[in-house]
Structures are given as C-alpha cells and as structure tokens.
Design an enzyme around this catalytic site. Sequence first.
Site, PDB file in Angstrom:
ATOM      1  CD  GLU A 152      69.547   0.205  20.644  1.00 54.73           C
ATOM      2  OE1 GLU A 152      68.481   0.696  20.532  1.00 54.73           O
ATOM      3  OE2 GLU A 152      70.534   0.912  19.842  1.00 54.73           O
ATOM      4  CG  ASP A 185      69.482   0.523  13.739  1.00 55.11           C
ATOM      5  OD1 ASP A 185      69.843  -0.359  14.030  1.00 55.11           O
ATOM      6  OD2 ASP A 185      68.157   1.107  14.139  1.00 55.11           O
TER       7      ASP A 185
HETATM    8  C1  GLC Z   1      67.633   0.931  17.353  1.00 55.55           C
HETATM    9  C2  GLC Z   1      68.170  -0.525  17.091  1.00 55.55           C
HETATM   10  C3  GLC Z   1      67.116  -1.245  16.253  1.00 55.55           C
HETATM   11  C4  GLC Z   1      65.804  -0.812  16.503  1.00 55.55           C
HETATM   12  C5  GLC Z   1      65.658   0.432  15.999  1.00 55.55           C
HETATM   13  C6  GLC Z   1      64.191   0.877  16.047  1.00 55.55           C
HETATM   14  O1  GLC Z   1      68.450   1.838  17.593  1.00 55.55           O
HETATM   15  O2  GLC Z   1      69.486  -0.476  16.795  1.00 55.55           O
HETATM   16  O3  GLC Z   1      67.370  -2.484  16.503  1.00 55.55           O
HETATM   17  O4  GLC Z   1      64.914  -1.660  15.705  1.00 55.55           O
HETATM   18  O5  GLC Z   1      66.427   1.316  16.651  1.00 55.55           O
HETATM   19  O6  GLC Z   1      63.890   1.204  17.375  1.00 55.55           O
END
Ligand code: GLC
Length: 718
Positions: free
Chosen positions: A497, A304
């Site tokens: 988030e 991530d």
């Molecule tokens: C974010 C998320 C993830 C996402 C990634 C790219 O922090 O946790 O779900 O795909 O970063 O945007």
Amino acid sequence: MKKTFAAIQITILLAMLSLPSKLFAQSTNTVYLDPKQPVEARVKDLLSRMTLDEKIGQMTQVDKDAVINNKSDIVKYFMGSILSGGDSDIGDNKTVTWANLYDSLQSYALQTRLKIPIIYGIDAVHGNNNIYGATIFPHNIGMGCTRDTSLVKEEGRVTSEELAATGINWTFAPCIAVVRNERWGRTYEGFGESTDLVSEFGAAEIEGFQGDTLSGHMSILACAKHYLGDGGTFNGIDQGNTVDDEATIRKLFLPPYISAIKAGVGSVMASYSSINGQKMHGSKYWLTDVLKDELGFKGFIVSDWSAIDQLGSNFEDDVDKSINAGIDMVMLPMKYKEFYKAMNVLVSTGKIPMSRIDDAVSRILTIKFELGLFEKHFADRSLIDSVGSFSHRQVARQCVRESLVLLKRKDGVLPIPKENTRILVAGDHADNVGYQCGGWTITWQGKGGNLTPGTTILQGMFAAAPNDKIVYSENGDFSNTKADYSVVVIGEKPYAEGRGDASDLNLSKSDIDLIKKMKSYGNPVVVILISGRPMILEPILHFSDAIIAAWLPGTEGEGISDVLFGDYAPKGRLSHSWLKSMSQLPINVGDSVYHPLFPYGYGITTFNNSTKGSAPVILSAIVKKDGKHIELTFNKPMSDISLNGEDFKLNKNGLPIKEMIEPYIKKDDNTTIILSVSKGFADNDTVSVSYNSGKVKAADGGLLEHFEGFKIYNWVSN
Ligand code: GLC
C-alpha cells in the site's frame, strides 16, 4: 387492575403481531433454512423474520482481533462478517489453527436466534498468503506478463482450495486496478496498465475463485477491488485523487468491473481514493447509480478498512454518507458498538431508510445462500493437506516461469549450461523467500527471511544444475572471480500500500555498485530484478549481458531456474511500459509521446541468437570514469576492420563535438566498440552518439544500420 383472561390474550396477540412475522416459525418447513427453496425466497423469508438489530449485524464486518477475546459479542451484535487484515494472523499461523479459529467464530454466529452464519474475508491476493505453508504465487503484475488467463484462473482455483481448508470463504481479490503510475505502492497488486488486460485477467481470476457456482465444494467469494479509479490517482499517490473527465474515467477504469460483473463477481470493495475530489466511499453516483443501477451489479459492496472514517467530521455522519451512497457492509473493523449505535440513530431519525437497509442485507444474504453457508458451516479439513502441496506449487512454478520477462540478452548469453559451468551468484535477493514474495505475505508489509516454506532463487539454481559449480556471496566477494557466468539478484524490499509509494524508482546505489563489481570480474552478467514494478535500469544496462524482470515471484524460485538453465524458454511480455526516468511518469501505452526504455508488451521470448549476417544492435553505451573513453556495446561481436572515426558522431549537451574520434574494439570483449576522444566529457554532460556511415560491420558481416541520438550513460563521476 385485574386483567380478564381475554384481555391478556389480546395483549399477547398484539405483541406477537408487532414482531416481524413468522418470528417463531422455526418449524422444519422454515423456507430460509430449506436449501431446496430458491435463493430469492430464502432471502425474502429470512429478511421478514429479522429485527433491525439483526439487519445491522449483517452489515457489520469486524477484524477477528476485535472479537477474539469476547466472542460473545458476535452473538450479541448478530455479526455477519469477520475478516483477517494483513497482520491479523493466529497462533502458529498453520492451516489447522486457522480452521479451528474459523469454526470457533462460526459456532458463535450459529448461536444467534436466526443462526445466520458469518462470511469470513481475507486478502488472499497471491495465494492464501497469510497462512504459513501456503502456496504463494507471483503477484498480479507478474501474472499480467504471462498473458495466460487460463493460468490466472488456475491460480484462483488453487487459492480457493487452500482457503477452503481453513474455512475462510471470501478473498478480497482480485485487485483490478488499472495502474497508470508506477510510483504507486500498489502497482504490483494490479495486472498492468492496460484496461483490456486487466479486464481479461480480473474476470479469469474471479472465475477461478468462484468456480462454476458459488456453492461449489471449494468455491470462495471473490471481491473486485478497489472501485473506482484506485490506480489512476495523481502522481500514483495511494488513496489519492483521480482527476479526469468522466468519459476518460469510464473508458479507463470501468471496463474491468463490467467484465467482473459478467464473470459473476459477488462482491466489490470501494476504493479509499477519490474521483475529482469526491471520496469514493461517499459517492452515491458511482456506487449506486453506476455500479448497481447502470451496470446491474447484484452482489454487495464492502467498504475498505476504516475507510468510512475518512468521509466526514464524525462517525455518525460517516455511516450516514457511506450507507446512503451504497456501501452495504462496513469493514469497521473495530468500531462495531459505535456502528450499532449510529445505525439505530440514523434509522430511527429516518436518515437511513429501511429500504436501504433491506437492500444491503438482501444482497449480503443472497451471497451467503449462494455460497451454501447455511448448509456447510465449517472448514473442510479434508483439504488441509492440499495447502502448499507439491501439485499446487507446480502450478505456482509455472506461473513464475511464464511471468518472467527477458528484457535484454546478448548473443550467446543464456541459457546457462547445466554441465561443468562455474557460476558466481550475488545479491541479497538471491536466497531470500521473503524478498521474492514481497508484500501481503504472512504479514501485511511482508519481510525478508525464510518466513514460509518455499524455494529461493539460489536453491532453485542448485536443484536445476547439480553438475554446475555454483558459488554464492551476497556481496559479490569471491576468492576466485573467474567464472562462466555471474548472476546478480537484486531489487526492492517488501512493502504494501502507501508505504510503497515511491518518488524515486532508481535501483539502490549498492545494487548498481554490486552489478558493476560483478561485471568487473569479466564474466557475462545476468541480472535478475525482483521488484513490484518497472525500475530505472539505464545505469546498469552496460554492466549486464542479460536482464530478467522477475517481479515478485512468490515461493517457487525454481520457476526462475527453469528459464535460466533453458528448460523453458522465456515467455513473459511487459504488462507495463518500462520507464527511462522519473520525469516520464506517467507513461502508458497509447500516450501521444511515448519513449519507454522497453514498450508495453515487450519481452524476448527466445534463446536463439541473432541471425548470422543480421544487422548488429546497439544495446548500451557509457562514458567511462576518465571521461575520454566511450563504450558502445552490441548484441554480438563486431569487426574492427571497418571502423573509422568518421563513422560516429558524438553530441555533448545538444551540440556536436568536433574533435577526432578514434574507434577500436575493446580487448577481451569484442561486442564492444570504444570511442577514444582527447578532450573528453565532464560528469554532468549529456552525451549521445549517432551513426550513419553504413560501413561498420559485425564479425558475421551484418551491417550496422543508422541510428540517431543514442543516449550514453555518463559514469565520469562514479
Ligand atoms: C487494506 C486494503 C484492502 C484490503 C483491506 C483488508 O487497507 O486497502 O485492499 O482488502 O484493507 O485488509
């Protein structure tokens, strides 16, 4: 020293032998460039030609903002992947601009020695939601309520088409979190609280994204996320810690990944969260031993966003831990020079074996070959007109219709007639595309306003009932408050988030007051809740005659008016248990103690009234401001002839009250029985009512059945 010709020849030969074999074999019969060759052979051939730097490049993922102003680094560092994070948009954010961006970045990748194309990832989690004008679908929590996997598969197909138009070939979706605590700010990104439901819907959407084969014309790579246990953290804390015995963790959170692998998912994203205190990004057990070895996952694992940075005290250790744990591609997303340096050190010191590098790169190349990226390099601009097309929006509109959950309805309320009906509409979510889309829309956090083409709920109402008299006031101020209906659209403002993590799921005071204000006008009140999760409704139950959970429906507000005016019956059923109070969380179907306001799977799926002569049902009860009058509201008109003070037993703070109760039917609302008491109640009294006389009847003769300890919401101080 003058070298003989032979000596020079030997030197050149030795030099050539020290390089990866077939380095110069760029002849037309180059296996990896031949689409007729089996993928396995192409991977083997290409891998054998690659230098360490080229392999490290394939494991590198950067945000486009990291290279947009120095694209030559794509070539210099042999970059294998680029992404656009939630806020990483481009220019006017229109499809053709994205297609130009993709093609431009890809053209740099194709300048590298081996011409390995990039794979470009984006969070297309409810449509191609970064792109202006794209069709925006209901977020997954609503899709879970449709109980229609064929529909979520169709969502995936439509989204893939709208992505392919931009060239982007990888979505970081579906989120297959099994969401166990609605405090979590990412609740709406998951399909629900049930492992089985999430397994079914995750697999279906992956099939929609990836098509029959990854090399399909509009197929894009799906990404099951966030492995493992992201929805089970303590208190629903985002990126928190999931604590349980391994058997329970496996039972709750692993099946959606087993289904995803069975559906052929080509990538998995590791979770920021931890299991029993161990960061997932550093867990060789869960990433390699379980996901790759035990479950047989053949795709690649992407980290991530900057997630490896959370592992240790310095970046080199982070890289060491995460790569050796099983991360194949690192979403850096800016630190590609540091990554390049760290990887070279770690390989040269033997901390990361070449076998791990080759495994990671082989997995990534396999997907790239299967996607056909070596053959179809650029955006398919013939698809540009499909972005936000009428036919796509009709699919999304059906998703909206089928995602709505009718939680409450009194007889005779809904659908709203389309002829000569006066409707008062209020609430700040009634005419706001941004609010109805929620987070991950145009921007990472989402925002209010008409930020992308769509139809608001209010616009949908006007379109559905042109012969009705619809008047809108966001604050519920109307010159003439007499109407046939009041519709109030309220709820959560967009978030994404951790910023959506909530310690309080009550409606705002302004929303509650607005609903009460609209009820005071005397019309039947229909509440439409726009939210990323169940919210506490008890304070408004009594002031609403119907309640619709609309979740985060996206751009197609007409899907709501389709149901509101009866063109379609309500269909949705809850994908989450509906809490009564914060103290109940976590509350999930299957709990040994389980008293939700509405249970998992609940939803009224008809506009039929209750059967004539059937038992009336108590829907809500309050203590009024004066503390001396209690209102009990039923689903249909009640009869006053049979009322008797002895029929009802009131309880205050756990003790029965002895005083006389005088019951009567409320003037101008015969669905409500008022219990008048002399001493009354204080604002912090806990009040409930029981009934067991068997004499009270509805106007249609239906006999009220016994009920015990029905909670009465105390409005004395409000
Ligand atoms: C974010 C998320 C993830 C996402 C990634 C790219 O922090 O946790 O779900 O795909 O970063 O945007």
